[in-house]
Structures are given as C-alpha cells and as structure tokens.
Design a protein around this motif. Structure first.
Motif, short mmCIF file in Angstrom:
data_model
loop_
_atom_site.label_atom_id
_atom_site.label_comp_id
_atom_site.label_asym_id
_atom_site.label_seq_id
_atom_site.Cartn_x
_atom_site.Cartn_y
_atom_site.Cartn_z
N ALA A 38 43.52 50.67 27.70
CA ALA A 38 44.18 49.73 28.62
C ALA A 38 43.38 49.62 29.92
CB ALA A 38 45.60 50.19 28.90
N ILE A 39 42.90 50.74 30.39
CA ILE A 39 42.13 50.75 31.64
C ILE A 39 40.83 49.96 31.45
CG2 ILE A 39 40.88 52.24 33.27
CD1 ILE A 39 43.07 54.39 32.60
N LYS A 40 40.21 50.09 30.27
CA LYS A 40 38.99 49.33 29.98
C LYS A 40 39.24 47.84 30.10
CE LYS A 40 35.72 52.14 27.60
NZ LYS A 40 35.97 53.05 26.48
N HIS A 41 40.48 47.41 29.76
CA HIS A 41 40.85 46.00 29.92
C HIS A 41 41.27 45.71 31.35
CE1 HIS A 41 40.45 45.08 25.72
NE2 HIS A 41 41.29 46.03 25.38
N ARG A 42 41.10 46.65 32.23
CA ARG A 42 41.43 46.53 33.65
C ARG A 42 42.93 46.25 33.86
NH1 ARG A 42 37.52 42.15 34.88
NH2 ARG A 42 38.49 42.04 36.94
N ILE A 43 43.72 47.07 33.19
CA ILE A 43 45.16 47.11 33.45
C ILE A 43 45.44 48.42 34.17
CG2 ILE A 43 47.46 47.16 32.41
CD1 ILE A 43 46.28 45.69 30.00
N ALA A 44 46.18 48.36 35.26
CA ALA A 44 46.50 49.56 36.02
C ALA A 44 47.99 49.83 35.94
CB ALA A 44 46.07 49.41 37.47
N PHE A 45 48.37 51.11 36.03
CA PHE A 45 49.78 51.47 35.89
C PHE A 45 50.15 52.48 36.99
CE2 PHE A 45 53.08 53.02 32.48
CZ PHE A 45 54.10 52.59 33.31
N VAL A 46 50.86 51.99 37.99
CA VAL A 46 51.36 52.88 39.03
C VAL A 46 52.74 53.34 38.58
CG1 VAL A 46 51.92 53.13 41.47
CG2 VAL A 46 50.10 51.57 40.76
N THR A 47 52.82 54.59 38.11
CA THR A 47 54.00 55.04 37.38
C THR A 47 55.17 55.37 38.31
OG1 THR A 47 53.10 57.25 37.38
CG2 THR A 47 52.73 55.92 35.43
#
Lengths: 535, 326
Positions: A348-357
């Motif tokens: 997911a990060i490779k697709h430049r999606i970030a997750f602020v949990t």
C-alpha cells in the motif's frame, strides 16, 4: 432561588445554592488529575444531590471521562482534592472501593467478558450480594430476564455469549449490568453512543425510574437534546476546567454550546477552499470477509471524504482492508484508474497510500524511541549502502518536519512517549510525508488531543488537500466530521448506509443513517431517495 | 471465494459447529481408532486402564493448570514442586522419624507455600507468571536436588505405594486413576459451579472489566497459584508412590505435558475460555499417543517428536476454526 448568570459575560461562575450541605450525596472539591504530559482536570468542584440527574457536558478531551473514572475508583486524583459521599470524605484506591460506596459505572469502553454469557456478565459485579461459594445460575437467569425485559430487549438471550452480540446489544448489556446494581449513584459515560433511538428512550425511562427511587445519576453525553430531556442540572467542563453548573430549566442549548466551546467556536474548524480535482481512489464493492461488506466510493484530488458511524460500525476495518492489513475478499480498488491489490501495508505504501492510525500508542508510534527516529520510520527503509543510515541527514529531515508542522519538543531526541497527544499526532503524520502520499487515511485524527492542537491538525489536513492529496477521515465526532469533510460516507456494522453530500449534512441526519435498524434500512428512513442514490 | 461462505448449506455449518465444539473428542476418537486398527491390543481394557494410570499424575496437574491458564497465566514449576513433595515426604518418614499422616500434612503445607510464592511474586512484583515460574521451576528443582544430594530416597512405609500408586480398587482399577478422576470431578465443580471459578474465567476474559466489577484480582490469582501447588502435591505423591521413592528428578516433563493437555483441550492460552472436560480429553490424547506409539515400537525420541507435531496441529486447527467463527 437559583440565580442564572449570563454565561457570555462570565467565563467561570458558581451557582448560588441555598440547599443545606448534607443533602448532597456527592461532593467534589478541587479535583485535579495529571497524566504524563497532559493535565486532564484542573481544580474541578461539583456536587450532586440525592435523586438528581446531573449531566456532565463538554467536548472530547474536556475531562468528563477522567472525572467519571476518578469517581469510579479507576483513576486516583492528584493530592489536594477531596471527594465526599454523604458528607464524609472517601478515598477510592480501586474500583471495588467505589462499588462499596454504592457507586456504579457504565464506562465508555465496554467492560464485558466476551466469552461469558449475558447473564454471567450482568451479575459479575454483584457476587457479594450472593452468599456462599456456589454460583446461582437460576437466580442470575431471573435477574437477567427481568432487566432485559424492562429494557425491552427480548432479542437478547441471557444464555448467549456476549461475543455473539452486536455492539449495540453489548452496550445494552452494559446498561443492564449497571441498573441492576444496588446503587446510590450511577455514573453513565456516553451510554447511548452506539444504541438506537428506541433503546435510548427505554434507557431514559429507566433513568427516570432510578431518580424516582432516590438514586442520583451522573450522565455524560454529547447529545444536547438527550441531556435536555433528562437532566436536572448540568455541569460543563472545558479543557479540564470547570466552566460552571447550571439548572437545566434555566438554559438553552445555545447557552450550553457557548459554555462548552468558549469563544473560539468559529475558529475551531478553519475554512479552506480547495479545488476538487480528478478521482484518485475508487473503491468498488469492497468486502473483507464477514466484517466489511460491499463498500463503494470515490475520493478526488483535494477532497476530504469523512467516514462516519457508531462504535463497531467497522470503519477502521474497512480502511485496514484498503491498506492491506486485512484481506480484500471481494471488490476492486483503483488508484488513478489502475486496479491495485495491496496485500500488506508495504505494498500500500508503494502505491503512496498513507495511514495515520487511530491508536497512536499501539500502531502509530514507538513510544520508547525518540522523536526523530519515529519521524524517519519510513525513510530509514529507503535503499541505502549496506543498510547504513545517515543519521545526520535523517535528523535534518526530522528538523524540517518539526518546523513545518510546528511539533513542539525541546529537542528532536526527546522520547516520544513524553509528548502531548497533539504533538504525537503530528509526528505520526510526519513520518508519511516524505513519500508525498496520494491518499492519506486519517483514523480519528483528533482523538485525545486538546482543542488548539485539533485546529492545527485541521489546518494541516487542509494544506495537504490543497496540494492535491485525497484524504479519508474517520471521526466519531459529528461536528468535526460535518465541518471538515466535503462528503460523508456513513457505515453501520460493516455495511455502507449512504454518502451524505455537503448540503445535506446535519448531525441528526448522519446520526439517523448510522443508527437505523439494519434489517430494512429503506423502510423506516425518511431519506429513501438518498439511500438509493448512494448505492 | 464468497460462494463457499454464503451458499454453504445449513446442515454443513451446523456440522462444522459441532466439529469445532467437540474437536478434542474428535481428535481423540480418530487417534484411538487408528491405534486400535494398527494394534488391536490397544483397546484391550487392561491397556486402556494402563493409559489412564499413566495419565493420572499429568491430568491432576493439568486440572490445576486449567485454572492458571484460564486466568491468562502459566505455571512451569509444577513438576519441580512434585519432586519436592516426593523427596520431602520420603525424608520425613525415613527411619520412622515421623508418622505418615503428619508428614503428609507438612508436605501439603509446603507445596501450598511454594505455589503461593509463585503467585505472590507474580502479583506483587508485577512479573509475568511465565518468568516467575521459569525461575521457581529451577529454584524448586534445585531445592529437591540439594536436599537429597541428587540421590533417590526410598519410601519404606507400608501401604503408601498401594494407596497412591500400584494398588487397585476391587483389584481392577488402579488407585491413581480413582484419585485423578475424583480430583477431576472436584475441579469441574469448582470451575463451573463456584464463584471462584467464575472469577477465574472473568479475570482471564477481561481483567479490567473484572477490576471495575470489584473483584479482588490479586486474591483470586494467589488462590489459583496456591491451588496449583496442591495439585502438584497430589501429582507428586502419585509419582513417588509409583516409584516407591522420592526422586529429585521426578516430573521433569510434567509441566509441559500438562500444558500440552490443557491446550489440546481447547483452553485459550490468552485466558478466559476453557473446560475441564477439554483438559481431560487433551491429557487422554497425550497418554494415548504415548501408549499407542510404544505399542508400535516407537522410541521415546520419536514419541516426543510426534507429540510436538500433534500440539501444533491442534492449535492450528483451533485458530482456523476461530477465524471461521468470526
């Protein structure tokens, strides 16, 4: 008898009161509570009369739950304060001490044992009332049956395990547990946060019943109309401080809102004007096992899509599926019109999606590491020669973020855990920014942080959106959701209940989507058209 | 993929549910059938009684361990306590220094103290029970070895071996089997029918919830570890009686065998869920495996290898079922 003072003129005032002291079942004097890095309560004094419904009102982070937890013996107050029950000072070291003083609590987080039956959970805190060593299953049955039918919950089988119930039903069990206790004071911390309107009405009847029997109830809720209908007096807290106690009959909702938010109401959610662009993320019929079913939406460049729903509506689970933390068993995810299959966070990060949990301590940060290492958690994974880390360079990056996000630390070597919630949240966000994410998922971004820091987080979100980032934001605070989001997707028990456009956003409407009975949503909804549109 | 879940016929799901519920029993039956087919002597009543006898001291400790594991704890020291029990009893009655009954009482109190010490250090010192009992496992074993200088101490009083070890009720049923089944019945009763069992399950299921329900968590834990000492006492007596002496080396595998039995019986290592019937089944599985493989001529090292594999298999199955349940 009671003098109402205009709240706009005085920031703090005390109610003039001519009732003799011994009528108070509970008095709090100068209660403070400090957690590492946060002052949760500052010198709060209040009192509760016998047979009174006393509402505690305040925004998230105002200190209501902390106050409740002190009264229930869960937290111990700082030295200097005093708690009096029936005029006598008491110290609660443990929840059991509070129970001995006949104080019973419905906590905000569920305090049930999932693998035990409903009946067993209801009697768990009442074992002292039963003599002998043996369990009395038939007595428990009677107690459970009686309270559940009083609550109108004929669908809940007392012999079923709590795990098998829905979150709303679990909340009802929690209520049943509390109202069957022998209590002189019942503390209720947002008991209606995840139950339906009809269940709420039944709870109100029970509260009236308790009151008629001389039991005092301290009631926390975000929902002003609920408080309006039930409370005798209302105490308002703001940022851990007492704003005042008022008679319900003397105030309007508007007054209460003013007391809650102070003067900064208009500045809490800074306005921003961002051009909304092309679709970045498109989700079709996203399904993850039995938990998340059939979710479809699009998010555009510069858009903030809010995600609303009650506790247990599985918003987080849905986002986790997007981020590769849960298997996607059905449905499609498109990023810039290209289908992607993130199987783990790394992809997911490779697709430049970030997750602020949501849970900073558990999944957002490493509390025992310094700030600069936390900020570089992702940067440190970039390819480098033989795994060598150029810390000088990484510290520079950390300094840059510290400046742009205004992370308030004495030095970037400071240990993460000692920061306040707002600063922790900024660090949790900072670590993603060097990857110029196209999509940022914020899960409850302002939970447990003070109002000033909240505003800053909204500002940062606004700036990210202005730079063309697509943002998904889960929030349980309706005012926040409505003010910050461009559209709101409402979920209930893993299903999507609709997408609310800006012009239709009201707290009542979003709430009605989030709570309506799941069996046949279209039937009892006044919003048939919209439901169909959204699907 | 979804077709499997959504369109599965009702009967199949109820079948799966039953399989989940009685998985320990299913494994046991499969195992016993296989052994019986390979070596018919396996189901000979004499052999079955031998299995029960060899299981007895593991089952006793396993029943105590069920309380501990349901609490979310662990007790690795039970084997060492059993050894201390055997050698101290043997030393107390050696040469007629002391009458058997007072000696038994002293040893009982000693084993309770050792169990209590585990709980006390863990509760008051806020240390993981795994670490505490890993340490006391060595301490207590060291105690047994030091007391005896590493040598077995013979037990020469009459009837002891008959009562706890090699005697038979009505000339048929070995006494350890009777003892372990009586202990099983008592444990089942305490676990399911008393407040204590209720609190054990609630603390293991949600410690915070139990705390806010006013339950005295420390007391319950201390009681459970003290009880674990008592279970080890009974187990230690059976072991000593079977050998007719106090062996400082006795019960080396006891804790791990008992834990394996408890886990095979479906008690969750994280606590909160468990049954005494499961533990009985789990211990039966282990005893049948040992016995069956001996009959097939497998040696000890092959036996423990297979035992390990069975445990992994059982836990994997457990997890698979759990995720299906959700």
């Amino acid at each position: 008898m009671l003098v109402y003072v205009n709240v706009l003129e005085l920031s703090t005032y005390l109610l003039e009161d001519f009732v003799s002291m011994d009528e108070y079942v509970l008095e709090l004097r100068n209660i403070s509570k400090t957690f590492p890095g946060v002052v949760a309560l500052k010198n709060v004094s209040m009192n509760v009369k016998k047979g009174e419904v006393h509402a505690l009102l305040g925004e998230n982070g105002a200190g209501k739950s902390t106050l409740i937890k002190i009264l229930s013996g869960y937290h111990q107050p700082d030295k200097g304060g005093e708690i009096l029950i029936n005029g006598k000072p008491v110290t609660f070291k443990e929840p059991r001490d509070a129970i001995k003083s006949a104080i019973v609590t419905i906590y905000q987080e569920l305090t049930l044992c999932p693998d035990m039956t409903v009946a067993e959970n209801i009697v768990l805190d009442k074992q002292n009332e039963f003599k002998g060593f043996l369990l009395r299953q038939s007595d428990y049955q009677v107690i459970a049956d009686r309270v559940l039918s009083a609550l109108g919950q004929h669908e809940i089988d007392p012999n079923k395990s709590v795990r098998s119930l829905s979150i709303a039903q679990q909340q009802v069990v929690e209520i049943a547990k509390a109202v069957t206790s022998k209590a002189q004071i019942v503390l209720m911390d947002e008991p209606t946060s995840s139950i339906s309107q009809s269940d709420t009405n039944k709870l109100m009847d029970i509260i009236r019943n308790l009151k008629a029997n001389g039991v005092s109830v301290i009631y926390i809720s975000h929902r002003l109309h609920e408080i309006n209908g039930i409370a005798d007096r209302i105490t308002v807290l703001r940022d851990g401080e007492l704003v005042g106690t008022v008679n319900n009959a003397d105030v309007t909702e508007q007054d209460l809102i003013q007391m809650m938010v102070g003067r900064e109401l208009t500045n809490v959610y800074p306005k921003r004007d961002v051009q909304i662009g092309d679709t970045v993320l498109k989700v079709e019929n996203l399904t993850s096992g039995e938990l998340v079913k059939d979710i479809s939406f699009e998010v555009h460049k510069g858009e903030i899509l809010g995600i609303g729903g009650l506790v247990g509506s599985r918003r987080t689970e849905m986002l986790e599926a997007l981020f590769g933390l849960r298997p996607v068993t059905e449905g499609k995810i498109y990023l810039n019109d290209e289908e992607i299959h993130p199987k783990n966070p790394r992809q997911a990060i490779k697709h430049r999606i970030a997750f602020v949990t949501e849970d900073r301590k558990k999944t957002g940060l490493v509390a025992c590491l310094p700030v600069f290492e936390n900020i570089n958690m992702l940067n440190a994974q970039r390819p480098s020669f033989a795994g060598y880390l150029n810390w000088a360079q990484l510290k520079e990056i950390a300094q840059k973020h510290r400046k742009t996000l205004d992370i308030r630390v004495s030095k970037i070597e400071q240990i993460m855990g000692s920061l306040s919630g707002g600063n922790q949240q900024k660090v949790a966000l900072a670590k993603w920014l060097d990857f110029s994410p196209q999509v940022i998922i914020f899960d409850e971004p302002t939970r447990g942080i003070d109002i000033g820091a909240k505003t800053e987080i909204y500002q940062i979100m606004g700036e990210l959106a202005a730079r063309g980032t697509a943002i998904l934001m889960v929030s349980s605070e309706l005012p926040e959701l409505i003010s910050v989001a461009d559209r709101i997707l409402v979920m209930q028990e893993g299903h999507m209940k609709g997408i609310v456009e800006k012009e239709k956003m009201t707290q009542e409407y979003v709430m009605s989507l989030a709570t309506q009975k799941s069996q046949n949503p279209a039937e009892n909804s006044p919003m048939k058209g919209l439901m169909n549109d959204a699907r | 993929m979804h077709a499997n879940v959504e369109t599965a016929p009702k009967s199949r799901t109820t079948f799966m549910k039953l399989l989940i519920r009685y998985r320990t029993l299913v494994i046991l039956i499969v195992l016993m059938t296989v052994f019986s087919l390979l070596r018919p002597v396996f189901i000979d009543p004499k052999n079955l009684l031998a299995i029960l006898k060899n299981m007895s001291y593991v089952l006793v400790v396993g029943l105590g361990m069920t309380f501990i594991i349901t609490l979310g704890g662990l007790d690795l020291s039970v084997g060492s306590i059993a050894a201390v029990v055997g050698v101290t009893f043997a030393m107390l009655v050696r040469g007629g220094t002391m009458a058997p009954i007072p000696a038994l009482l002293i040893v009982l109190v000693l084993s309770m103290l050792l169990g209590f010490f585990n709980g006390f250090v863990s509760v008051k010192g806020k240390i993981e029970p795994f670490l505490v009992t890993l340490a006391t496992m060595n301490i207590y074993r060291g105690l047994a070895l030091t007391l005896t200088k590493g040598k077995p101490v013979p037990i020469v009083i009459p009837h002891f071996a008959d009562i706890f070890g090699n005697g038979r009720l009505f000339g048929v049923i070995p006494t350890p089997v009777i003892i372990s089944l009586v202990i099983f019945a008592i444990s089942w009763f305490v676990y399911t029918q008393t407040k204590f069992g209720f609190f054990v399950r609630s603390i293991g299921g949600n410690q915070e919830a139990s705390r806010v329900a006013g339950i005295e968590i420390s007391k319950v834990k201390l009681a459970a570890y003290t009880m674990s000492g008592v279970y080890a006492f009974i187990s230690g007596l059976i072991l000593a009686a079977l050998m007719n002496s106090g062996l400082p080396d006795a019960g080396r595998d006891l804790a791990l065998d008992a834990i394996s039995g408890v886990i095979l019986g479906g008690t969750a290592l994280l606590g909160g869920v468990g049954t005494m019937w499961g533990t009985l089944g789990g211990c039966l599985i282990i005893a049948s495996l040992n016995n069956g493989m001996s009959l097939l001529g497998a040696q000890y090292h092959v036996q423990i290898l297979v035992k390990g594999l069975v445990i992994i298999f059982a836990v994997l199955m457990d997890n698979a079922f759990k995720s299906r349940q959700r």
